[in-house]
Enzyme design. Sequence first.
Site, PDB file in Angstrom:
ATOM      1  CG  LEU A 118      46.152  31.510  46.347  1.00 43.74           C
ATOM      2  CD1 LEU A 118      47.459  32.405  46.707  1.00 43.74           C
ATOM      3  CD2 LEU A 118      45.221  32.662  46.939  1.00 43.74           C
ATOM      4  CG  ASP A 119      42.595  31.847  38.656  1.00 52.25           C
ATOM      5  OD1 ASP A 119      41.689  32.408  39.426  1.00 52.25           O
ATOM      6  OD2 ASP A 119      42.926  30.809  37.505  1.00 52.25           O
TER       7      ASP A 119
END
Length: 258
Positions: A118-119
């Site tokens: 997610l990043d």
Amino acid sequence: MINSGGMADIWLATDKENQTFAVRLLHKDLKFDFTARKRFLQGCEILSKIHNHDCVIGYYDHGKMEGTLYCVMEYVEGANLKELYASHDPVLLENVGNIIIDMATGLEHVHESGFMHLDFKPENVLVTRNANVRVADFDLSQPIPDKPRKASKNPGTPSYMAPEQLMREAFDQRVDIFAFGVAAYELLTNVKPFPGESPAEILNKQVDRSGFLKPREQNPDIPLALEKIILRCLEQDPDKRYPFMTVMAHELKTALYV
């Protein structure tokens, strides 16, 4: 101190045997920030479960020291991908194919361990002087859901977010595959596929695509098979992307003759 980010500082440390470590310390002004503390600890817990892989940053310990949260990790003597391509570093130029494959392999391991990053972005991919890759920073990571679901909050880096994230719709691990596509495109062309100053501007370019240039239009040296993989990663509709990193990693190795 060897690095500083939005949530923590990283210090170099050695033990009695002169072994070197990177110690990540939560910023002191976040000491009473519940969200920041939760993310930091969650990142530590996830890393402790998935670190046993050549392409993921090594983990040793985490806890609290004099009220400050810390994480002891592998010290990587090198730089992150953003720094490497900004400086046109020979390590990147000479090993770009293997670096892209190792990025995919590291992310594949994260997914197979049951988590989505997610990043995922060049700043969170460390590269040693021998061109070995380590995926890092799991503060925003979450377990992969059984089916796409909405998030109550939307942290991350908009330039690498998939359209469904920017639109605050339900998502799953395929947002990481989109982020990988953005990072690979940027690595090979030195520009972002969907540049913008705001999340709304980035989303508009992801949806409209009238000004979108394929990777080989930016860099003709990119193999056609590799371009096709990147374009599939960057599909607006998640159902048109690769369903799993394993499938994409296999195609990458075939495209790059590894």
